[in-house]
Design a protein around this motif. Structure first.
Motif, PDB file in Angstrom:
ATOM      1  N   VAL A 458      54.283  11.571   7.395  1.00  0.00           N
ATOM      2  CA  VAL A 458      52.817  11.604   7.398  1.00  0.00           C
ATOM      3  C   VAL A 458      52.262  10.501   6.500  1.00  0.00           C
ATOM      4  CG1 VAL A 458      50.796  12.951   6.695  1.00  0.00           C
ATOM      5  CG2 VAL A 458      52.639  14.042   8.003  1.00  0.00           C
ATOM      6  N   SER A 459      52.873  10.310   5.348  1.00  0.00           N
ATOM      7  CA  SER A 459      52.403   9.266   4.425  1.00  0.00           C
ATOM      8  C   SER A 459      52.524   7.877   5.051  1.00  0.00           C
ATOM      9  CB  SER A 459      53.216   9.305   3.124  1.00  0.00           C
ATOM     10  OG  SER A 459      53.020  10.522   2.453  1.00  0.00           O
ATOM     11  N   GLU A 460      53.621   7.644   5.752  1.00  0.00           N
ATOM     12  CA  GLU A 460      53.823   6.352   6.409  1.00  0.00           C
ATOM     13  C   GLU A 460      52.812   6.140   7.535  1.00  0.00           C
ATOM     14  OE1 GLU A 460      58.642   5.700   5.752  1.00  0.00           O
ATOM     15  OE2 GLU A 460      57.910   6.958   7.403  1.00  0.00           O
ATOM     16  N   VAL A 461      52.488   7.202   8.245  1.00  0.00           N
ATOM     17  CA  VAL A 461      51.474   7.111   9.309  1.00  0.00           C
ATOM     18  C   VAL A 461      50.120   6.753   8.712  1.00  0.00           C
ATOM     19  CG1 VAL A 461      50.129   8.474  10.962  1.00  0.00           C
ATOM     20  CG2 VAL A 461      52.625   8.597  10.976  1.00  0.00           C
ATOM     21  N   MET A 462      49.751   7.391   7.608  1.00  0.00           N
ATOM     22  CA  MET A 462      48.456   7.115   6.983  1.00  0.00           C
ATOM     23  C   MET A 462      48.388   5.662   6.496  1.00  0.00           C
ATOM     24  SD  MET A 462      46.424   9.663   7.204  1.00  0.00           S
ATOM     25  CE  MET A 462      45.177   9.320   5.957  1.00  0.00           C
ATOM     26  N   ILE A 463      49.458   5.179   5.909  1.00  0.00           N
ATOM     27  CA  ILE A 463      49.487   3.784   5.436  1.00  0.00           C
ATOM     28  C   ILE A 463      49.318   2.832   6.615  1.00  0.00           C
ATOM     29  CG2 ILE A 463      50.974   2.003   4.431  1.00  0.00           C
ATOM     30  CD1 ILE A 463      52.187   4.255   2.673  1.00  0.00           C
ATOM     31  N   TYR A 464      50.014   3.141   7.714  1.00  0.00           N
ATOM     32  CA  TYR A 464      49.949   2.292   8.909  1.00  0.00           C
ATOM     33  C   TYR A 464      48.529   2.275   9.476  1.00  0.00           C
ATOM     34  CZ  TYR A 464      51.083   0.474  13.567  1.00  0.00           C
ATOM     35  OH  TYR A 464      51.117  -0.277  14.717  1.00  0.00           O
ATOM     36  N   LEU A 465      47.910   3.446   9.599  1.00  0.00           N
ATOM     37  CA  LEU A 465      46.571   3.526  10.196  1.00  0.00           C
ATOM     38  C   LEU A 465      45.524   2.834   9.316  1.00  0.00           C
ATOM     39  CD1 LEU A 465      46.570   7.195  11.557  1.00  0.00           C
ATOM     40  CD2 LEU A 465      46.747   5.075  12.870  1.00  0.00           C
ATOM     41  N   LYS A 466      45.662   2.970   7.998  1.00  0.00           N
ATOM     42  CA  LYS A 466      44.699   2.338   7.101  1.00  0.00           C
ATOM     43  C   LYS A 466      44.770   0.811   7.193  1.00  0.00           C
ATOM     44  CE  LYS A 466      44.378   6.089   3.715  1.00  0.00           C
ATOM     45  NZ  LYS A 466      44.741   6.565   2.354  1.00  0.00           N
ATOM     46  N   GLU A 467      45.932   0.314   7.609  1.00  0.00           N
ATOM     47  CA  GLU A 467      46.092  -1.130   7.746  1.00  0.00           C
ATOM     48  C   GLU A 467      45.376  -1.669   8.984  1.00  0.00           C
ATOM     49  OE1 GLU A 467      49.667  -4.486   8.175  1.00  0.00           O
ATOM     50  OE2 GLU A 467      50.163  -2.366   7.819  1.00  0.00           O
ATOM     51  N   PHE A 468      45.307  -0.849  10.045  1.00  0.00           N
ATOM     52  CA  PHE A 468      44.809  -1.354  11.315  1.00  0.00           C
ATOM     53  C   PHE A 468      43.474  -0.735  11.770  1.00  0.00           C
ATOM     54  CE2 PHE A 468      49.402  -2.087  11.516  1.00  0.00           C
ATOM     55  CZ  PHE A 468      49.418  -3.437  11.847  1.00  0.00           C
ATOM     56  N   LEU A 469      42.997   0.287  11.074  1.00  0.00           N
ATOM     57  CA  LEU A 469      41.747   0.931  11.486  1.00  0.00           C
ATOM     58  C   LEU A 469      40.674   0.774  10.421  1.00  0.00           C
ATOM     59  CD1 LEU A 469      43.008   4.372  12.905  1.00  0.00           C
ATOM     60  CD2 LEU A 469      42.019   2.494  14.242  1.00  0.00           C
ATOM     61  N   PRO A 470      39.400   0.696  10.814  1.00  0.00           N
ATOM     62  CA  PRO A 470      38.327   0.753   9.817  1.00  0.00           C
ATOM     63  C   PRO A 470      38.341   2.125   9.140  1.00  0.00           C
ATOM     64  CG  PRO A 470      37.430   0.888  12.048  1.00  0.00           C
ATOM     65  CD  PRO A 470      38.883   0.545  12.180  1.00  0.00           C
ATOM     66  N   ARG A 471      37.819   2.185   7.967  1.00  0.00           N
ATOM     67  CA  ARG A 471      37.929   3.403   7.164  1.00  0.00           C
ATOM     68  C   ARG A 471      37.372   4.640   7.872  1.00  0.00           C
ATOM     69  NH1 ARG A 471      34.976   3.330   1.434  1.00  0.00           N
ATOM     70  NH2 ARG A 471      33.192   3.259   2.852  1.00  0.00           N
ATOM     71  N   TYR A 472      36.263   4.477   8.584  1.00  0.00           N
ATOM     72  CA  TYR A 472      35.628   5.638   9.220  1.00  0.00           C
ATOM     73  C   TYR A 472      36.433   6.189  10.397  1.00  0.00           C
ATOM     74  CZ  TYR A 472      33.940   2.246  12.704  1.00  0.00           C
ATOM     75  OH  TYR A 472      33.846   1.275  13.675  1.00  0.00           O
ATOM     76  N   MET A 473      37.448   5.441  10.853  1.00  0.00           N
ATOM     77  CA  MET A 473      38.281   5.911  11.961  1.00  0.00           C
ATOM     78  C   MET A 473      39.618   6.481  11.500  1.00  0.00           C
ATOM     79  SD  MET A 473      37.655   3.031  14.944  1.00  0.00           S
ATOM     80  CE  MET A 473      38.671   3.885  16.149  1.00  0.00           C
TER      81      MET A 473
END
Length: 502
Positions: A458-473
């Motif tokens: 889960v932590s790795e998924v969150m790091i990945y998403l924060k890299e490629f998505l704007p914060r509100y998404m």
């Protein structure tokens, strides 16, 4: 001119009487056996005065179930296929909505039928299939048939979980069969591997093309899809050269690196649909089968299966979406804006609406809902001309190809921003370690919830998403699943995921 789907079987059984039509490995039927069984059962139904009404088929997935379905059509009625794998409450609601006078079942499902249905016309397949053939009765039914008569009712859940009965006509099924047959280049050498249950319309891809073209279909055991290597070995053993699967099944094979162990040796045509197919998984399949044809299909049950197609003809990056392309012949796709205007320019979103003979007869026993979803074409005022509102959003790309964006239901407002939930899923699915993903919106708490299957924490998924998505998404909560819940048709079961919020 063919006006009834049974005419396909009549012609094919005469041309290929001893050729294998359908097999589940345990049992098989040739075309002559299929026709004979169907007509015998039909005569039993006709003799009991059943005509132009729904008849439930409650049997295990097998060639005999297909014979029973066709028998109902030969008898001038329309079938509703159910299966014990369906949830009990769903079966109860379907029986309550249909109130059928007749059910065809097997010894193994007889007790279940007695629980759900109070009719005294419960037929055991092995008994009614022994009925004598009455040619006069079959001819009487046949000559009175028209192509707007119903063939079947398929029940879908929609977003609420309440079954909706969608009624398809002979005209629509024949239109679909002719189009798909041409696209798949199906003939008597085609060997299909069926994945879809027989109670969803997705199974028509194989079933109708088999009886039209003298092809062969193997009904792949459900358990095989739990073991991808064995699944591919099944394809090889039976020399299957054509599959029409939901995207999630193809993604599972690709995501588990199946092709490192075994390659489908005979597969030439792969069509997929029902949900977006991640490009990364498509590219894995294309690398394994560089000479095969890959076809993206799109269409709702309300338009009798598939309405659009796109044959992969170029390379796609992981960031791109695979187009759904263009409509079949005799089908028109309209993109409609919020003011009922027709969109023709690229990159402008609108609702995908469908016009043509492919349209179903609407929702069984629900005229109000039918009139809400099937409405007058905006450009036509002087005569009745209906379109079906899919509830899907799409746009044209700069090549003029239609691209599916998302369901209107999946377009939400979060933190003041308009968000397409599938965009979040698409970003995560680019990661090679992720197999499936589904993002839902908890309206009460104003939270984005993401479920996924794959090797990342889960932590790795969150790091990945924060890299490629704007914060509100970026999702507020993320859950790793051992297995993604799927509907019987193979789509991600969003209703089940929403129920986990309660």
């Amino acid at each position: 001119m063919i006006i009834n789907i049974t005419e396909y079987l009549d012609l094919t059984a005469e041309k290929y009487p001893d050729k294998l039509a359908f097999s589940d490995v345990k049992t098989s039927l040739t075309f002559a056996q299929l026709r004979d069984a169907s007509r015998r059962i039909a005569c039993g139904l006709i003799e009991d005065g059943l005509h132009k009404e729904p008849i439930v088929i409650f049997m295990e997935k097998s060639p005999a179930t297909i014979a029973a379905n066709l028998a109902v059509v030969y008898s001038g009625n329309y079938y509703v296929t159910l299966d014990r794998e369906m949830p009990k409450h769903r079966i109860e609601m379907i029986f309550e909505g249909l109130n059928p006078r007749a059910v065809i079942c097997e010894e193994s499902t007889y007790n279940l039928v007695e629980q759900f249905c109070k009719t005294n016309k419960i037929y055991i397949y092995d008994e009614i299939v022994k009925s004598d053939i009455d040619e006069a009765s079959l001819t009487r039914v046949s000559v009175s048939a028209i192509d707007l008569d119903p063939v079947y009712i398929v029940f879908t859940s929609g977003s609420t979980g309440v079954p909706k009965g969608i009624t398809a006509s002979h005209r629509a099924v024949i239109d679909y069969t002719e189009n798909l047959s041409e696209l798949l280049k199906a003939n008597d050498t085609t060997v299909f591997g069926n994945q879809a249950p027989l109670y969803v319309d997705a199974c028509l891809k194989e079933l109708m093309n088999t009886i039209k073209n003298g092809a062969t279909t193997y009904l792949i055991p459900r358990e095989a899809f739990m073991f991808p290597v064995k699944l591919i070995e099944f394809l090889n053993t039976h020399k299957i050269n054509t599959i029409c699967w939901v995207s999630s099944a193809l993604s599972m094979v690709a995501g588990l690196k199946t092709f490192e162990s075994v390659i489908p040796e005979h597969l030439k045509t792969i069509s997929f649909g029902s949900e977006m197919f991640p490009v990364k998984n498509l590219n894995i399949w294309r690398a394994a089968l560089p000479r095969a044809r890959f076809i993206n299909l799109y269409g709702p049950t309300e338009a009798t299966g598939m309405s659009c197609y796109y044959e992969i003809d170029r390379e796609f990056s992981d960031e791109e979406k695979i187009p759904i392309g263009k409509p079949f012949r005799n089908t028109e796709i309209m993109l409609i804006d919020d003011n009922d205007g027709i969109i023709t320019k690229s990159d402008i979103k609108g609702e995908i609406c469908i016009r043509g003979s492919c349209l179903s007869l609407g929702y069984y026993n629900d005229i109000k809902k039918t009139s809400e979803s099937f409405t007058q074409t905006p450009a036509t005022k002087n005569y009745t001309d209906l379109i079906y509102h899919t509830g899907d959003l799409g746009c044209y790309n700069d090549r003029g190809e239609l691209v599916f964006i998302s369901r209107k239901d999946y377009q939400i407002k979060h933190m003041g921003y308009r968000i397409e939930l599938p965009e979040i899923e698409t970003v995560l699915l680019r990661n090679e370690e992720i197999s499936l993903a589904c993002c839902i919106h908890d309206k009460e708490k104003g939270k984005l919830i993401l479920y996924y299957t794959g090797k990342l924490t889960v932590s790795e998924v969150m790091i990945y998403l924060k890299e490629f998505l704007p914060r509100y998404m970026v999702p507020n909560r993320v859950f790793a699943l051992d297995e993604m819940p799927l509907t019987p048709g193979g789509k991600i079961d969003r209703v089940e995921l929403y129920s986990r919020l309660i």
